[in-house]
Enzyme design. Structure first.
Site: not given
Length: 422
Positions: A204, A336
């Protein structure tokens, strides 16, 4: 003009170099929408099923079956439907799939089409995506939760916890928050170099140094905040995602980097001590996804002090969230889109959370793409918070840059809640 006339999909690559599904939807008036789906590394066991091919090709990670399902099964079902009827489109795909977790068509196939339909509809109406999804009330720019130190499944190091995040909530705008976060990120890089640590980055975009303990990660963040000229707990606070479902075995939490094995009650006491010691605003998945009794205790002890986010606990699923609300666990949900697999179900989960007094935090996945849909979604639903990684890797910056554009476009109508978002 908004009738669907074409649906097709293809296999593209995500930020980790593995295949994912991209779908395109074409409408009668010529408008087109395109969307790519992300993929997680640490996935909740209750998530919708991501369909992979298996075999040798792409080490088993190919998505040709999901692409085929779009082109040969979903497309004929949707052609002729109105793209403005998002719920109808999503319902048609759910009925075609016929399973509770989208195991037939694959959540990656269904979601790619669902998001592409929304984009095509927005294009047909000449509206920005955030305005199409949220109407005139979607004006809140989210506080970014920036994952700048990676551990757990997101990195190869001895840090048990997966994400250590900066929260520049003391800023007055999203653009200012992004600047503060970037300054601390680059200062952190200098601090790590000075101490002889690697500045390689994880999935990330955060640093993944081989630290000695979880606590050292927090101490380094506080040092970087101060070196950058800010005060911890004022301009910048901290958020954590320990992803404890990955540490939970046989009813215990195994912190292998620290040589500790903790019960649920001991894990709660651990978090109490950290919240007392550090300027922590949010803890995500502080306990495992099926440790409901532990979650109840955690919420009882800390729910009035910090944000307690359910990710693996709720998996963006309205039914799981309902159960959590009834049991009084957590006070926020991580959203998500690929955990549940359609835009309609995602919006249902967000609305349920907000009606019930829970915060909704919009989130990326560790395997991302250049698609910035979640940036528009965060503004549309006035989520107030977004998790989309660090200040490196263009797949993460794509979302931040889209939020900068939206804030500029909204002008004086834009809202940034800062600490009021928590």
């Amino acid at each position: 003009m908004t009738t669907i006339v074409g649906v097709r999909a293809r296999e593209v690559l995500d930020s980790r170099g593995f295949p994912t599904v991209e779908a395109e939807v074409e409408l009668e008036g010529g408008a087109r929408g395109r969307a790519m789906v992300p993929s997680g590394a640490s996935t909740g066991t209750h998530e919708a099923l991501e369909l992979r091919d298996g075999g040798k090709r792409y080490l088993g990670k190919g998505v040709r079956r999901a692409v085929e399902n779009v082109n040969e099964r979903i497309a004929p079902e949707l052609v002729g439907m109105d793209a403005l009827d998002q719920e109808g489109v999503d319902r048609a795909m759910l009925e075609l799939d016929g399973t509770p977790n989208k195991a037939n068509l694959g959540a990656n196939a269904v979601l790619a089409v669902s998001l592409a339909v929304a984009r095509a509809a927005a294009e047909a109406l000449g509206l920005p995506l955030y305005r199409y999804l949220g109407g005139v009330q979607g004006v809140t720019l989210p506080v970014p939760l920036m994952n700048v130190i990676n551990g757990g499944k997101h990195a190869d190091n001895r840090v048990d916890f997966q994400e250590f995040m900066l929260v520049p909530a003391g800023a007055g705008s999203f653009a200012e928050a992004l600047r503060i976060g970037a300054e601390v990120f680059h200062t952190l890089k200098a601090v790590l170099k000075e101490k002889g640590y690697s500045t390689n980055v994880g999935d990330e975009g955060g640093f993944a140094p081989d630290l000695r303990s979880n606590e050292e990660a927090v101490e380094l963040l506080l040092l970087a905040i101060e070196r950058a000229g800010y005060t911890p707990g004022q301009e910048v606070s901290l958020a954590l995602d320990p992803a404890t479902s990955e540490l939970y075995r046989d009813g215990k939490y195994h912190l292998e980097g620290e040589g500790k094995v903790l019960s649920s009650e001991e894990m709660v006491a651990f978090w109490e001590a950290w919240v007392e010691k550090y300027p922590i605003r949010s803890i995500e998945d502080g306990l495992a996804e099926d440790d409901w009794e532990g979650w109840r205790l955690l919420t009882e002890r800390l729910g009035g002090k910090v944000q307690l986010v359910g990710d693996d606990l709720f998996v963006t699923n309205p039914e799981r969230l309902r159960a959590g609300i009834e049991r009084g666990v957590a006070n926020a949900i991580l959203v998500k889109v690929n955990q549940i697999g359609t835009l309609s179900e995602t919006l249902e989960a967000i609305r349920l959370a907000q009606r019930s007094g829970y915060r909704a935090v919009i989130s990326h996945r560790s395997g991302e793409t250049e698609d910035s849909f979640i940036a528009d979604l965060a503004v549309a639903v006035n989520a107030g918070q977004i998790k989309t990684g660090s200040l490196s890797r263009s797949d993460r910056l794509a979302k931040y840059n889209q939020l900068l554009r939206i804030e500029e476009e909204l002008g004086r109508a834009a809202r940034f809640l800062g600490y009021a978002a928590f």
